[in-house]
Write a protein that holds these residues in place. Structure first.
Motif: not given
Length: 491
Positions: A401-405
């Motif tokens: 999962a790639e966190f975009h926050g």
């Protein structure tokens, strides 16, 4: 070869016919050096290829960062103090021997491994709180400083200028003026801007003791590797309360805002109870090692801290020279011990083949393995290199999962919702082999549930990498990722 011919011919006046001979001699001698120091195979091959292709540049880089020396003088000091430190940790392990009986079966092997090589034992009776807002954490730091009675010990990789980090500094000055003993230990490279500012003089004028860890000294690179860093985050109040985790002394609203990755997302834990004395002991050891005025480790007797809660936990420190490779062994053991679920959060993902194979094996035996990394990274080379692992991991069943926050900076490992490793450790070669790191290992279902809730909030702000779409990415990206992967042993 033409560049080498020109350089050797111009600098040393060699006839061009001698250049291949000199090149071969350099490569052979370097090969013997690699064999003599017995580097990991991937690291050795990467360095060998660099020296074969670019001998002068390769040898120069190897002298700077190729091995793991911290300098002969400092090495002798660490070894001497480690012997003195060992007597204290041995007494601590004996004192808390009965607490091991409270360990769940799933955590006993990991705990024993973590305390090996003069490590800290598991201790019962702690109260641990998880904090996830950087600004709230900085305010808590200020409140802790304002309420301190005796001592304030701070050890960080980065102390950045501006914002609420400056407010922490002002509170520390006020505490020192009212008689609180304050010590600040900061990494020379990570806090270089802070050391160039007016803050060090202001601190010392107020009576705060300041030590620069692993200072960069031009001309001494051949004796001390420049990129071995003190990466720990420790804040101890009155030897009874400690904060640790992933956060540096920075205000996320102003820190590295020009990097284009958004605000850094961190988490810290606040610990009350006897395990705080373990962090105090590690701070005292680091302070003694890095302070040139101290020649021997003072026999600091851990304070008799009251048992404030019911959490089993142990401090886990690691670093080159002493406790060498113990971090790698603990992470490998944690992955192999997982039976149902394994979740990793890390901003920098660059493990070696051994850890990659362990993750793939865990997924293959039915463990739900999830890796959460930032979508955007402040290090392009690390990002490209980490992408090279994706295909193999996803083929084995690992979820990515790639966190975009923002830049997810929290470093954690959650095993079967029962054991958590939480602290300053990235899942990369630098943390595993080069940095002085600190973690907290927690054996408590309630804390693990809180960490899982935090992880779920990260997943809610993440994009799950689709293996089918990933396989269709352009060929040039695959080549770039694989090229970056060749540098992963050196990152």
């Amino acid at each position: 070869m033409s560049i080498l011919n020109f350089l050797l011919g111009s600098i040393f006046g060699f006839s061009l016919i001698w250049v291949p001979i000199v090149h071969a001699i350099i490569v052979i001698l370097f090969g013997f050096r690699l064999i003599s120091v017995r580097r990991p195979v991937g690291v050795a091959i990467a360095w060998f290829l660099i020296v074969v292709l670019f001998p002068l540049l390769g040898i120069s880089l190897y002298i700077l960062i190729g091995e793991r020396p911290v300098g002969r003088k400092l090495t002798r000091k660490i070894i001497r103090m480690d012997k003195e430190y060992a007597a204290i940790t041995a007494e601590m392990r004996n004192h808390y021997q009965a607490d091991k009986l409270q360990l769940p079966i799933e955590g006993r092997a990991l705990s024993l491994l973590a305390e090996s090589k003069n490590g800290s034992p598991v201790i019962a009776g702690n109260k641990i709180e998880l904090f996830t807002s950087s600004l709230e954490i900085l305010q808590h730091f200020i409140d802790e400083i304002n309420q301190a009675k005796k001592t304030l010990h701070l050890e960080f990789y980065i102390w950045a200028l501006g914002g609420d980090a400056d407010r922490v500094g002002e509170a520390l000055i006020a505490a020192a003026k009212r008689g609180v003993t304050c010590k600040v230990l900061l990494d020379s490279l990570g806090s270089k801007d802070w050391f160039k500012s007016s803050w060090p003089n202001r601190f010392r004028s107020a009576g705060i003791q300041v030590t620069e860890a692993l200072p960069i000294q031009i001309g001494r690179f051949q004796f001390r590797r420049a990129d071995l860093r003190l990466h720990r985050k420790i804040f101890v109040i009155d030897n009874t309360v400690v904060w640790t985790g992933s956060m540096n002394m920075v205000d996320p609203r102003s820190f590295k805002q020009d990097s284009g990755v958004g605000e850094w997302v961190d988490a810290m834990v606040r610990i009350e109870g006897p395990v705080a004395s373990q962090f105090e002991l590690t701070f005292s050891f680091d302070w003694s090692v890095d302070n040139p005025k101290i020649s021997h480790f003072k026999a600091v007797t851990p304070a008799a801290t009251p048992r404030e809660g019911r959490v089993l936990a142990q401090e886990f420190s690691s670093g080159p020279v002493y406790r060498d490779d113990i971090l790698y062994q603990v992470l490998l053991s944690a992955i192999m011990d997982a039976r149902k679920e394994l979740i990793i959060t890390t901003p920098y993902f660059g493990p070696d083949d051994g850890l990659i194979q362990a993750l793939m094996a865990a997924a293959g035996r039915g463990v739900k393995v999830t890796l959460i990394v930032p979508k955007l990274n402040d290090s392009a080379l690390v990002a490209w290199s980490s992408h090279s692992f994706y295909a193999d991991l996803m083929d084995a069943g690992v979820n990515i999962a790639e966190f975009h926050g923002g830049l997810l900076h929290t470093k954690s490992l959650l095993i079967d919702k029962q054991v958590a490793i939480f602290g300053s450790v990235n899942f990369d070669q630098r943390s595993l082999r080069l940095n002085f790191e600190i973690s907290l290992i927690v054996y408590n279902d309630a804390f693990c549930a809180k960490l899982e809730t935090l992880i779920e909030s990260y997943l809610a702000q993440s994009d799950l990498v689709d293996p089918v779409i990933w396989a269709k990415r352009p060929r040039w990206r695959v080549l770039l990722e694989n090229a970056a992967h060749l540098t992963s042993p050196l990152l």
